[in-house]
Design an enzyme around this catalytic site. Structure first.
Site: not given
Ligand code: GRF
Length: 205
Positions: A65, A109, A174
């Site tokens: 990592r 998230h 989101e």
């Molecule tokens: C989203 O639901 C985000 O919250 C999570 O992973 C997903 C990614 O989706 N961490 P995308 O690649 O942005 O379409």
């Protein structure tokens, strides 16, 4: 200008929301400096290229990592990146990555943190019979999905929801939440810089 890097591992719909908001000026005073994926075949890479954003695939190639992150940190430094937005980036960051960008790494998230960190979120939300779920943008620290919360948005769980249905409604939220949170972080940085500038002026007279 705040130079923003977005890290992805897959589809990249949150990355697209951020890049579009930067390019339209909805997120002011910002530039999309680079989109980096740890997967060479991440669908989001093509979407970033279509928008004229530089892309970079940094495969882990069996490295530790720390070694993998060192290559990414170097790529970010060369490009003078100020703010790193994780958007579906499926790796935990090493302590040295976090130390390289103090208060400068955000993540989105799909739950109302601190509830439901980790994976299989929507399945767990439904199994627990929650009436409300949602999404969170937070600063990234060394613990999984545990850094300081910047903004959250609630989404009602509907009768008959499947994990996919709930995920899709949360994902819509989101996209706007991430844009709003980045705007807030940039504004706070400007205020902070302004007040530091004020202090310096005071002391230099
Ligand atoms: C989203 O639901 C985000 O919250 C999570 O992973 C997903 C990614 O989706 N961490 P995308 O690649 O942005 O379409």
């Amino acid at each position: 200008m705040v130079r923003i890097a977005i890290l992805i591992s897959g589809r990249g719909s949150n990355m697209v929301a951020l890049v579009d908001a930067i390019q339209s000026g909805e997120i002011p005073d910002a530039q999309a400096a680079v989109v980096i994926s740890d997967k060479v075949d991440a669908a989001g890479l093509e979407k970033a290229r279509e928008r004229g954003v530089e892309t970079l695939a940094v495969d882990r190639q069996g490295r530790t990592r720390e070694d993998h992150d060192a290559e990414i940190i170097e790529a970010l430094r060369i490009r003078n990146v100020d703010l790193v937005c994780l958007a579906g980036y499926m790796r935990l960051l090493s302590p040295s990555f976090i130390a390289a960008f103090p208060d400068g790494i955000l993540n989105i998230h799909p739950s109302l943190l601190p509830k439901y960190p980790g994976l299989n979120i929507h399945e767990r939300v439904l199994a627990a019979g929650e009436a409300v779920s949602g999404c969170t943008v937070h600063y990234v620290n060394e613990d999984l999905d545990a850094g300081e919360i910047i903004m959250q948005r609630e989404v009602t769980v509907l009768a008959g929801d499947t994990a996919e249905m709930l995920a899709a409604r949360i994902l819509e939220q989101e996209h706007q939440l991430y844009v709003d949170a980045v705007k807030r972080v940039i504004r706070q940085r400007e205020i902070l810089r302004g007040s530091e500038g004020g202090q310096r002026e005071k002391f230099s007279t």
